[in-house]
Design a protein around this motif. Structure first.
Motif, short mmCIF file in Angstrom:
data_model
loop_
_atom_site.label_atom_id
_atom_site.label_comp_id
_atom_site.label_asym_id
_atom_site.label_seq_id
_atom_site.Cartn_x
_atom_site.Cartn_y
_atom_site.Cartn_z
N UNK A 111 0.83 -1.21 0.00
CA UNK A 111 0.00 0.00 0.00
C UNK A 111 0.86 1.25 0.00
N UNK A 112 1.95 1.23 0.76
CA UNK A 112 2.82 2.40 0.83
C UNK A 112 3.48 2.70 -0.51
N UNK A 113 3.94 1.65 -1.18
CA UNK A 113 4.68 1.86 -2.43
C UNK A 113 3.76 2.07 -3.63
N UNK A 114 2.62 1.40 -3.62
CA UNK A 114 1.77 1.43 -4.82
C UNK A 114 0.74 2.55 -4.79
N UNK A 115 0.21 2.87 -3.63
CA UNK A 115 -0.89 3.82 -3.57
C UNK A 115 -0.78 4.69 -2.34
N UNK A 116 -0.32 5.93 -2.46
CA UNK A 116 -0.26 6.82 -1.31
C UNK A 116 -1.64 7.03 -0.67
N UNK A 117 -2.71 7.06 -1.50
CA UNK A 117 -4.05 7.25 -0.96
C UNK A 117 -4.45 6.09 -0.06
N UNK A 118 -4.12 4.85 -0.49
CA UNK A 118 -4.45 3.69 0.33
C UNK A 118 -3.68 3.69 1.63
N UNK A 119 -2.47 4.23 1.62
CA UNK A 119 -1.65 4.30 2.83
C UNK A 119 -1.93 5.57 3.63
N UNK A 120 -2.95 6.33 3.22
CA UNK A 120 -3.34 7.56 3.92
C UNK A 120 -2.22 8.59 3.90
N UNK A 121 -1.56 8.69 2.75
CA UNK A 121 -0.47 9.65 2.58
C UNK A 121 -0.79 10.60 1.43
N UNK A 122 0.00 11.65 1.34
CA UNK A 122 -0.23 12.64 0.30
C UNK A 122 0.57 12.30 -0.95
N UNK A 123 0.60 13.22 -1.89
CA UNK A 123 1.20 12.95 -3.19
C UNK A 123 2.70 12.72 -3.09
N UNK A 124 3.27 12.16 -4.15
CA UNK A 124 4.71 11.85 -4.20
C UNK A 124 5.54 13.13 -4.05
N UNK A 125 6.62 13.02 -3.28
CA UNK A 125 7.49 14.17 -3.07
C UNK A 125 7.14 15.03 -1.89
N UNK A 126 5.98 14.79 -1.27
CA UNK A 126 5.58 15.59 -0.12
C UNK A 126 6.43 15.22 1.10
N UNK A 127 6.51 16.15 2.04
CA UNK A 127 7.30 15.91 3.24
C UNK A 127 6.77 14.72 4.03
N UNK A 128 5.46 14.63 4.12
CA UNK A 128 4.87 13.54 4.90
C UNK A 128 5.17 12.18 4.29
N UNK A 129 5.08 12.09 2.97
CA UNK A 129 5.34 10.80 2.34
C UNK A 129 6.82 10.44 2.42
N UNK A 130 7.71 11.43 2.23
CA UNK A 130 9.14 11.16 2.34
C UNK A 130 9.51 10.70 3.74
N UNK A 131 8.89 11.31 4.76
CA UNK A 131 9.16 10.91 6.13
C UNK A 131 8.68 9.48 6.39
N UNK A 132 7.52 9.12 5.83
CA UNK A 132 7.01 7.77 6.02
C UNK A 132 7.88 6.73 5.32
#
Length: 377
Positions: free
Chosen positions: A80-101
């Motif tokens: 879920x984390x690698x394939x779909x940020x929405x499914x992992x409850x994360x924001x778009x690619x390159x965002x601070x939140x996703x990079x931290x996760x």
């Protein structure tokens, strides 16, 4: 179609302690598997099993099937984390939140949900009991309670895994029910639904002053509690978060049921706006942003979708562009057609209507056109 039936367990203190110990053990094991997966960059279920199965089975006292479910849970989380940020409850690619996760292993809460299959969990529906594996041994005759409709669904359609959940001290089982698909009835027209505040093309407004007042009161109370920053205020916020979520879900269920019932009664289909990404696209003034972000229109849309499928009602998603600016009578589209937030007045033909009802009518007409294109012979 698949539905999830939630039933409440009624364990004794000894049984509750065994369930809690089980969740803590499986989630601690999941954290260790996650760390190994991240360090070795190995995320496939089969590959993880070779590296971690014996380790967590012996180290945490897990049964064979429970250990398999732990490894699969970790593999699914990374998928879920690698394939779909929405499914992992994360924001778009390159965002601070996703990079931290993505910069650290996925962590699992001590009381995170754990799936059980029929080898680890068996249902005795007539007796209202389940038998479930725990780290302290198998618990038999663990009582559960459910409504008559839930019992009917469980008896006829339960299939697959069930998730054990500990929510604010309550023990729940989420059981998957696989219902047969119902044929979709060919619609005689479409009922347009403006998901923004739940208006339909028939002129029905589901989001009235009473509902808005409750949402406003909850928002103001939450704002005051967040400003206090005291321990008691934080405790109250924690208690209230579930209450507000239940209120929103119940409201959406009621609205969705009314819309689907009306569509089924009149032989119509339902046309919904495709609002994916609306929070990133739309630019609004602050009071309107508060309303937009507090209204769970995605949940409402999903409730309408599954209720429509369950009742054989046709459903179509349409492009919502300019539905609020276009005249539902003559088709003229212009920003000047909206002199006020709630008013629609066509500058071409003079047609006047509540702005959201006019938008819902445009959605209905686009639904008819979309259905004709997608089901052309």
């Amino acid at each position: 179609m698949k539905l999830v039936v939630q039933v409440r367990l009624l364990p004794t203190p000894e049984q509750a302690a065994a369930l809690e110990a089980t969740l803590r053990a499986v989630n601690a094991a999941a954290c260790q598997v996650s760390t190994l997966a991240y360090d070795q960059q190995t995320f496939r279920n089969y590959d993880l099993r070779k590296h971690t199965y014996t380790l967590i089975k012996d180290g945490y006292g897990l049964a064979a099937q429970a250990a398999q479910h732990v490894i699969k849970k970790v593999a699914d989380a990374y998928t879920a984390l690698h394939a779909s940020p929405r499914a992992a409850n994360l924001t778009k690619a390159g965002s601070t939140r996703r990079l931290r996760a993505a910069s650290k292993p996925i962590a699992f809460r001590p009381n995170a949900a754990q799936p059980f299959d029929d080898r680890c969990l068996s249902w005795q529906i007539d007796a209202r009991t389940v038998s479930i594996w725990t780290v302290t041994g198998r618990l038999k005759s663990l009582t559960f309670t459910a409504s008559a409709d839930q019992i009917t669904l469980l008896s006829a359609y339960r299939k697959g895994e069930s998730d054990l959940v500990n929510r604010d001290g309550m023990w729940l089982l989420m059981a998957t029910c696989d219902l047969p698909d119902r044929p979709v009835t060919v619609p005689d027209g479409f009922l347009g639904v403006d998901l923004g505040i739940a208006n339909t093309s028939t002129g029905t407004r589901h989001c009235g002053k009473g509902l808005n007042a409750v949402r406003h009161r909850n928002r103001e109370l939450r704002r005051r509690l967040q400003a206090k920053q005291t321990k008691s205020a934080k405790r109250l916020l924690k208690r209230r978060r579930r209450k507000e979520a239940r209120f929103a879900a119940n409201t959406n269920h009621v609205i969705a049921k009314q819309i689907v019932t009306e569509a089924e009664r009149t032989g119509q289909g339902i046309a919904l706006e495709d609002l994916q990404g609306i929070r990133d696209r739309v630019r609004l003034r602050k009071p309107q942003r508060v309303t937009l972000h507090s209204w769970s229109f995605h949940q409402l849309g999903s409730f309408i979708a599954y209720k429509a499928a369950r009742n054989g009602v046709a459903l179509i998603h349409i492009d919502p562009a300019y539905t609020s600016q276009q005249c539902s009578e003559c088709g003229h589209a212009d920003k000047k057609n909206r002199p006020e937030q709630e008013t629609f007045l066509c500058t071409s033909c003079g047609f006047a209507e509540h702005a959201d009802v006019n938008a819902a009518r445009n959605i209905a007409s686009r639904g008819v056109a979309g259905w004709a294109v997608s089901h052309a012979a």
